[in-house]
Structures are given as structure tokens and as C-alpha cells.
Design a protein around this motif. Structure first.
Motif, mmCIF file in Angstrom:
data_model
loop_
_atom_site.group_PDB
_atom_site.id
_atom_site.type_symbol
_atom_site.label_atom_id
_atom_site.label_comp_id
_atom_site.label_asym_id
_atom_site.label_seq_id
_atom_site.Cartn_x
_atom_site.Cartn_y
_atom_site.Cartn_z
ATOM 1 N N GLU A 1 28.415 48.643 40.842
ATOM 2 C CA GLU A 1 29.078 49.581 41.602
ATOM 3 C C GLU A 1 29.430 50.698 41.344
ATOM 4 O O GLU A 1 29.788 50.900 40.112
ATOM 5 C CB GLU A 1 30.360 48.657 42.102
ATOM 6 N N PRO A 2 29.470 51.643 42.181
ATOM 7 C CA PRO A 2 29.463 53.032 41.432
ATOM 8 C C PRO A 2 30.943 53.566 41.736
ATOM 9 O O PRO A 2 31.496 54.522 41.961
ATOM 10 C CB PRO A 2 28.790 54.049 42.739
ATOM 11 N N ILE A 3 31.762 52.724 40.920
ATOM 12 C CA ILE A 3 33.190 53.354 40.759
ATOM 13 C C ILE A 3 33.351 53.243 38.877
ATOM 14 O O ILE A 3 32.507 52.849 38.318
ATOM 15 C CB ILE A 3 34.317 52.122 41.154
ATOM 16 N N ASP A 4 34.146 54.156 38.552
ATOM 17 C CA ASP A 4 34.214 54.331 37.175
ATOM 18 C C ASP A 4 34.631 53.187 36.477
ATOM 19 O O ASP A 4 35.683 52.522 36.546
ATOM 20 C CB ASP A 4 35.461 55.319 37.133
ATOM 21 N N VAL A 5 33.766 52.842 35.604
ATOM 22 C CA VAL A 5 34.074 51.568 34.735
ATOM 23 C C VAL A 5 35.035 51.810 33.643
ATOM 24 O O VAL A 5 35.794 50.903 33.406
ATOM 25 C CB VAL A 5 32.566 51.436 33.756
ATOM 26 N N ASN A 6 35.300 53.014 33.186
ATOM 27 C CA ASN A 6 36.423 53.365 32.207
ATOM 28 C C ASN A 6 37.876 52.985 33.024
ATOM 29 O O ASN A 6 38.458 52.598 32.535
ATOM 30 C CB ASN A 6 36.658 54.679 31.950
ATOM 31 N N GLU A 7 37.756 53.371 34.536
ATOM 32 C CA GLU A 7 39.111 52.928 35.106
ATOM 33 C C GLU A 7 39.283 51.377 35.035
ATOM 34 O O GLU A 7 40.386 50.918 35.009
ATOM 35 C CB GLU A 7 39.183 53.553 36.644
ATOM 36 N N SER A 8 38.126 50.781 35.359
ATOM 37 C CA SER A 8 38.212 49.046 35.329
ATOM 38 C C SER A 8 38.747 48.587 33.870
ATOM 39 O O SER A 8 39.548 47.839 33.817
ATOM 40 C CB SER A 8 37.015 48.825 35.728
ATOM 41 N N TRP A 9 38.181 49.215 32.933
ATOM 42 C CA TRP A 9 38.692 49.066 31.684
ATOM 43 C C TRP A 9 40.144 49.316 31.334
ATOM 44 O O TRP A 9 40.685 48.223 30.824
ATOM 45 C CB TRP A 9 37.605 49.990 30.644
ATOM 46 N N ASP A 10 40.531 50.386 31.824
ATOM 47 C CA ASP A 10 41.756 50.867 31.536
ATOM 48 C C ASP A 10 42.768 49.619 32.155
ATOM 49 O O ASP A 10 43.754 49.364 31.726
ATOM 50 C CB ASP A 10 42.248 52.165 32.058
ATOM 51 N N ARG A 11 42.497 49.202 33.460
ATOM 52 C CA ARG A 11 43.141 48.208 34.386
ATOM 53 C C ARG A 11 43.098 47.095 33.530
ATOM 54 O O ARG A 11 44.278 46.459 33.396
ATOM 55 C CB ARG A 11 42.640 48.112 35.680
ATOM 56 N N LEU A 12 41.907 46.632 32.870
ATOM 57 C CA LEU A 12 41.731 45.299 32.130
ATOM 58 C C LEU A 12 42.934 45.509 30.965
ATOM 59 O O LEU A 12 43.694 44.253 30.665
ATOM 60 C CB LEU A 12 40.479 45.062 31.735
ATOM 61 N N VAL A 13 42.790 46.368 30.143
ATOM 62 C CA VAL A 13 43.620 46.564 28.970
ATOM 63 C C VAL A 13 45.134 46.442 29.351
ATOM 64 O O VAL A 13 45.837 45.704 28.770
ATOM 65 C CB VAL A 13 43.410 47.971 28.128
ATOM 66 N N GLU A 14 45.566 47.249 30.466
ATOM 67 C CA GLU A 14 46.939 47.308 30.820
ATOM 68 C C GLU A 14 47.350 45.695 31.015
ATOM 69 O O GLU A 14 48.315 45.112 30.621
ATOM 70 C CB GLU A 14 47.191 47.919 32.032
ATOM 71 N N ALA A 15 46.502 45.044 32.111
ATOM 72 C CA ALA A 15 46.961 43.931 32.273
ATOM 73 C C ALA A 15 46.715 42.679 31.421
ATOM 74 O O ALA A 15 47.596 41.905 31.197
ATOM 75 C CB ALA A 15 46.073 43.400 33.680
ATOM 76 N N THR A 16 45.828 42.829 30.567
ATOM 77 C CA THR A 16 45.586 42.016 29.508
ATOM 78 C C THR A 16 46.643 41.870 28.286
ATOM 79 O O THR A 16 47.255 41.043 27.897
ATOM 80 C CB THR A 16 44.524 42.191 28.695
ATOM 81 N N SER A 17 47.079 43.360 27.951
ATOM 82 C CA SER A 17 47.926 43.449 26.792
ATOM 83 C C SER A 17 49.352 43.062 27.524
ATOM 84 O O SER A 17 50.177 42.331 26.496
ATOM 85 C CB SER A 17 48.129 44.965 26.496
ATOM 86 N N LYS A 18 49.629 43.156 28.637
ATOM 87 C CA LYS A 18 50.836 42.662 29.316
ATOM 88 C C LYS A 18 50.972 40.986 29.156
ATOM 89 O O LYS A 18 51.958 40.425 29.015
ATOM 90 C CB LYS A 18 51.182 43.060 30.574
ATOM 91 N N SER A 19 49.760 40.732 29.394
ATOM 92 C CA SER A 19 49.885 38.993 29.595
ATOM 93 C C SER A 19 49.874 38.418 28.430
ATOM 94 O O SER A 19 50.267 37.196 28.318
ATOM 95 C CB SER A 19 48.506 38.831 30.293
ATOM 96 N N THR A 20 49.656 39.165 27.038
ATOM 97 C CA THR A 20 49.875 38.439 25.769
ATOM 98 C C THR A 20 51.213 37.886 25.828
ATOM 99 O O THR A 20 51.647 37.057 25.048
ATOM 100 C CB THR A 20 49.437 39.215 24.785
ATOM 101 N N LEU A 21 52.279 38.524 26.487
ATOM 102 C CA LEU A 21 53.596 38.051 26.505
ATOM 103 C C LEU A 21 53.771 36.760 26.995
ATOM 104 O O LEU A 21 54.966 36.294 26.756
ATOM 105 C CB LEU A 21 54.493 39.283 27.088
ATOM 106 N N LEU A 22 52.832 36.437 27.717
ATOM 107 C CA LEU A 22 52.825 34.868 28.442
ATOM 108 C C LEU A 22 52.877 33.768 27.391
ATOM 109 O O LEU A 22 52.939 32.715 27.500
ATOM 110 C CB LEU A 22 51.808 34.982 29.372
ATOM 111 N N TYR A 23 52.383 34.334 26.323
ATOM 112 C CA TYR A 23 52.132 33.508 24.772
ATOM 113 C C TYR A 23 53.375 33.584 23.874
ATOM 114 O O TYR A 23 53.006 34.398 23.080
ATOM 115 C CB TYR A 23 50.850 33.773 24.186
ATOM 116 N N PRO A 24 54.533 32.923 24.174
ATOM 117 C CA PRO A 24 55.735 33.150 23.438
ATOM 118 C C PRO A 24 55.225 32.872 21.949
ATOM 119 O O PRO A 24 54.765 31.985 21.490
ATOM 120 C CB PRO A 24 56.474 32.149 23.897
ATOM 121 N N ALA A 25 55.582 33.719 21.117
ATOM 122 C CA ALA A 25 55.515 33.506 19.400
ATOM 123 C C ALA A 25 56.520 32.902 18.866
ATOM 124 O O ALA A 25 57.552 32.868 19.250
ATOM 125 C CB ALA A 25 55.250 35.030 18.933
#
Length: 150
Positions: free
Chosen positions: A126-150
Motif C-alpha cells: 500500500e502507498p503509505i509510509d512504512v516508517n510511520e507504520s514502524w513507528d506505530r508498531l514500536v510505540e504500541a509494542t514497547s508499551k505492551s511490554t509492561l503487560l509482562y510484569p517482571a
């Protein structure tokens, strides 16, 4: 190099593949460990994700030489374990065998690897910015690591 000459230095094609994978995985693990540094939790996840993608994009062929299950190769197992220990600690766990650690590590790796492999294969048409998709994945994924309590 002629085949007979090559086998004066390594015993077999299998050993050669293992040696090449060892070098690739070592470079990958070093790059990720260096990038994460002393960051913790969500910042460690962000750094890991960015370093993962950066390594793969900067040298797709070298990245492709890293087996999906490096722990299955005795030569690669210590490198994979070192990387897992480093990341588990950065995510706040006492090690990769701590409760929940392996799930968190699998989650993080799956997000990075899935995106990167799709990107390298031209899977985002699709003709949308892959870097923007990546940035969204990074933000969501990094926050989601908090769902795994250490």
C-alpha cells in the motif's frame, strides 16, 4: 575458492553454514546489546526494536543468514542465550527463565521479526509510509511490554 581447498579449512558444508551463521548472529547480538545499553523496560524495548530493523535493513543478506531457531545449533546457542539474558534483564526480569520473561521476549521478537521480514520481502504494497507504520508498531509494542510484569 575451489571446493577441495575450502574443505581443507572446514569439514563440511554444514560446518561452513554454521560458521557463517555464528558470525551473523554475533554481529546481530552485539548490535542489539549495544543499542539497548542500560535502558530499561519500554525504552529498552524501543531500542531493541529499532536496532533489530536497522540491522536487517542495513544488510538483508547477513540478516537472512541468522537461523530462526539459533538455539538448535550448539555453536549458536551461547550467543542466543547471551542475547536473551541481556534483553530479559533490560525488560526487568532476573533472566530469560523468570516467570513471564520468555513470553515477553517472544512477543518482542515476533513483532520485530514479522514486520522486518514483510518489509524486506516487499510485503507492504500500500502507498503509505512504512516508517510511520514502524513507528506505530514500536510505540504500541514497547508499551505492551509492561503487560509482562517482571
Amino acid at each position: 575458492m575451489k571446493t577441495p581447498s575450502l574443505y581443507k579449512h572446514v569439514a563440511s558444508a554444514s560446518e561452513l553454514s554454521s560458521l557463517v551463521a555464528e558470525r551473523a548472529l554475533t554481529q546481530f547480538a552485539d548490535a542489539l546489546t549495544l543499542a539497548v545499553g542500560d535502558a530499561q523496560r519500554t525504552e529498552a524495548a524501543r531500542r531493541f526494536l529499532h536496532a533489530y530493523r536497522s540491522f536487517a535493513i542495513s544488510d538483508p543478506h547477513l540478516f537472512s543468514l541468522i537461523p530462526l531457531q539459533p538455539g538448535n545449533d550448539p555453536r549458536l546457542r551461547p550467543i542466543a542465550q547471551r542475547l536473551m539474558r541481556s534483553m530479559a534483564t533490560a525488560l526487568g526480569f532476573t533472566g530469560p527463565t523468570a516467570p513471564g520473561a520468555l513470553h515477553a521476549l517472544r512477543f518482542l521478537r515476533s513483532c520485530a521479526d514479522g514486520f522486518v521480514r514483510l518489509e524486506l520481502a516487499g510485503g507492504f504494497g500500500e502507498p503509505i509510509d512504512v516508517n510511520e507504520s514502524w513507528d506505530r508498531l514500536v510505540e504500541a509494542t514497547s508499551k505492551s511490554t509492561l503487560l509482562y510484569p517482571a
